[in-house]
Structures are given as structure tokens and as C-alpha cells.
Design an enzyme around this catalytic site. Sequence first.
Site, PDB file in Angstrom:
ATOM      1  N   GLY A   1       0.801  -1.216   0.000  1.00  6.69           N
ATOM      2  CA  GLY A   1       0.000   0.000   0.000  1.00  6.69           C
ATOM      3  C   GLY A   1       0.830   1.260   0.000  1.00  6.69           C
ATOM      4  O   GLY A   1       0.448   2.268   0.596  1.00  6.69           O
ATOM      5  N   ALA A   2       1.960   1.249  -0.716  1.00  2.00           N
ATOM      6  CA  ALA A   2       2.891   2.378  -0.660  1.00  2.00           C
ATOM      7  C   ALA A   2       2.713   3.359  -1.810  1.00  2.00           C
ATOM      8  O   ALA A   2       3.528   4.269  -1.967  1.00  2.00           O
ATOM      9  CB  ALA A   2       4.329   1.870  -0.646  1.00  2.00           C
TER      10      ALA A   2
ATOM     11  N   GLY B   1      -0.987   7.918   0.265  1.00  6.20           N
ATOM     12  CA  GLY B   1      -1.333   8.026   1.676  1.00  6.20           C
ATOM     13  C   GLY B   1      -0.197   7.699   2.615  1.00  6.20           C
ATOM     14  O   GLY B   1       0.960   8.082   2.404  1.00  6.20           O
TER      15      GLY B   1
ATOM     16  N   GLY C   1       1.258   4.831   3.289  1.00  6.52           N
ATOM     17  CA  GLY C   1       2.296   3.962   2.746  1.00  6.52           C
ATOM     18  C   GLY C   1       3.344   4.733   1.975  1.00  6.52           C
ATOM     19  O   GLY C   1       4.550   4.458   2.078  1.00  6.52           O
TER      20      GLY C   1
ATOM     21  N   SER D   1      -5.949  -1.053  13.159  1.00  2.69           N
ATOM     22  CA  SER D   1      -6.810   0.125  13.211  1.00  2.69           C
ATOM     23  C   SER D   1      -7.465   0.177  14.573  1.00  2.69           C
ATOM     24  O   SER D   1      -7.610  -0.857  15.248  1.00  2.69           O
ATOM     25  CB  SER D   1      -7.882   0.024  12.112  1.00  2.69           C
ATOM     26  OG  SER D   1      -8.951   0.918  12.340  1.00  2.69           O
TER      27      SER D   1
ATOM     28  N   TYR E   1     -15.302  -4.697   8.331  1.00  2.00           N
ATOM     29  CA  TYR E   1     -13.999  -4.039   8.439  1.00  2.00           C
ATOM     30  C   TYR E   1     -13.380  -4.308   9.807  1.00  2.00           C
ATOM     31  O   TYR E   1     -12.189  -4.640   9.904  1.00  2.00           O
ATOM     32  CB  TYR E   1     -14.147  -2.534   8.215  1.00  2.00           C
ATOM     33  CG  TYR E   1     -12.840  -1.778   8.312  1.00  2.00           C
ATOM     34  CD1 TYR E   1     -11.851  -1.934   7.346  1.00  2.00           C
ATOM     35  CD2 TYR E   1     -12.582  -0.925   9.390  1.00  2.00           C
ATOM     36  CE1 TYR E   1     -10.642  -1.247   7.432  1.00  2.00           C
ATOM     37  CE2 TYR E   1     -11.375  -0.241   9.485  1.00  2.00           C
ATOM     38  CZ  TYR E   1     -10.417  -0.409   8.508  1.00  2.00           C
ATOM     39  OH  TYR E   1      -9.215   0.262   8.600  1.00  2.00           O
TER      40      TYR E   1
END
Length: 314
Positions: free
Chosen positions: A22-23, A26, A28, A151, A176
Site C-alpha cells: 500500500g505504498a 497516503g 504507505g 486500526s 472491516y
Amino acid sequence: MPRQAIDITIPDLSGKRVLITGASDGMGLGMAARLAAAGADVLMPVRNRRKGENAIARIRQSLPDAKVSLRGLDLSSLKSIEALEDALREEGRPIHILINNAGVMTPPSRQTTADGFELQFGTNHLGHFALVSRILPLLRAGHARVTSQISIAANRGTINWDDLNWERGYNATRAYQQSKIAFGLFGLELDRRSKAHGWGITSNLSHPGVAPTSLLSARPELGRDKDTSGLRLIRALSASGILLGTVETAILPALMAATDPGAEPGTLYGPSGLGNLGGPPAEQRMYSRLRSTDDAERIWQISERLTEITAATA
């Protein structure tokens, strides 16, 4: 009142190979830039190559000599994860730090991965479980530290053991929460299994608090054609310096967990401000939903069965 500056010192990472999921945007992307600035060789496995190339261009605007490179990865596809494993094994270089950061959040209607799993459970948890299991030999070779980004949602809800894929009565928020609880249990069980089997890696958890990241932004592919009202509120509070963090501060718990020489395995790092929503990063009390070793072992065994991957033999 001006916001108080918050930051940490990242040690010299020259010679270290780091992989961040996820880089491409955002948090990441922010982590990738900070780790590259510390001298690391940063691998950015992405689903959208054009987006990944733009991310690398942004890093090199301020760090022309940054060691950053792309690989292909779609965490919602076990076939894609296996392809990344093949590529990394062929390169044959140890991985010293893995930050499991990518994720999807609350698609309005139930969606599934390429392999038929509910999208959030399949991507946030099973995708990372499969990735770690596949590249375990490279992690072992690098005596890696694995940091899994959960989270504050993992401190709410439960695991829907009787319907993990939410085929009956889909609830986006509860699904989630389940994905992040399962993911957290996996990260802690990974550390326990490494100790028990002599894998030589350590594993811990982090969470970013609340900050205006891209998780709740417009995502047409998820059935969300505009930013959520929650994201608009988060942006306003963050900009005002009220309670919440910024993207720049939200990345710090994961960076601390992944790089600080004093960061402990089997622990949780997050913002230390009011409600753990923002503030300087610090070790935190483990969420109640992540304390059961029985639940952790159960989710590990289920994950092996669903992905058909056994970590020790992948």
C-alpha cells in the site's frame, strides 16, 4: 494555537531491504519516503503501476538518489501474491523489514476478491497472511521485523466465526472491524510461532489513530463515488489540530514499530494522545479483542485452510 511538531528519529537503514504494501499513496507513500531517506532499499508492490510510478516520482523530487522500486501485487488475488513470491525468490535477497500497510475500508455493498472471499477480510487479512507465508524464507533470511498496521476498529466488534465472508447480512463496518481483528491476531500469532519454531523473525502491530488518509476517499471501484462525510469531518478536525493526527504523524507508530531498536515484538504501537486518536507514537495496551491466544491460533488455522498455504512449507 499552532500544532506541536511530532516526529521520531529513524536509524540508519543502509543495506536493509524493506517491503511496504500500500505504498502508492497516503500513509504507505509517506512511510516509503521516510525509510528511503534513512538509506533503505524500499520495495513498493502495487496494484496500479501508473500510480506507483507517480509515487516514486514524488519521492525522487526530494530524494533524487532514493533506492525505491516497484513490484506488482494485488492483495485481493492469491495468484498475484504467488507471482510476487516467485519474483522475490528469484531475486534471492533477504527482506529485513516488512510493513503490512495496505487495506480497503467499508465498501457500501458486499464485494469479493478474485478468490471469492469478502473483500475486506480477503484483502486486509488473508492477503497479508498469504504474503507473509509465501515470502517467509526471505523474511527468515533477513531476521526480519514484521509490522502489521491494524486500526482502532480492531478495538470494536467481533469476528463473525460462523460467516467469515459475510454471505448473510453484510455489514460494511462490522466486516472491516473483523478484518482488522483477524489481522491483529495473525500478527501476534506470527511472533509466537516464530519463537516456537525458531524462524528468527519478530512481529508487532501498529495503528495510525485517525487522520485524513485515502481509506475513506472516493473509490469508484468499491462503489464509493465521492469522499465520505466522515473523511470530510476528519480533514477539518485534522487541519484545525483538534484531537486527530495528520498523515505525517499517523505514519509514525508504524515507523517506530518497524525500525526503533527498542520496539518490542508482540506489542502494539499507536498515537498516545487523547483517545489514541493522535499525538506522539508510543507502545499501547493491547486491545482486548487481540489477547486470546486461542482465537489467534484459530484464525491462523482457518487462514491456512482458506488460502491453502502453510507458512512453514510455502
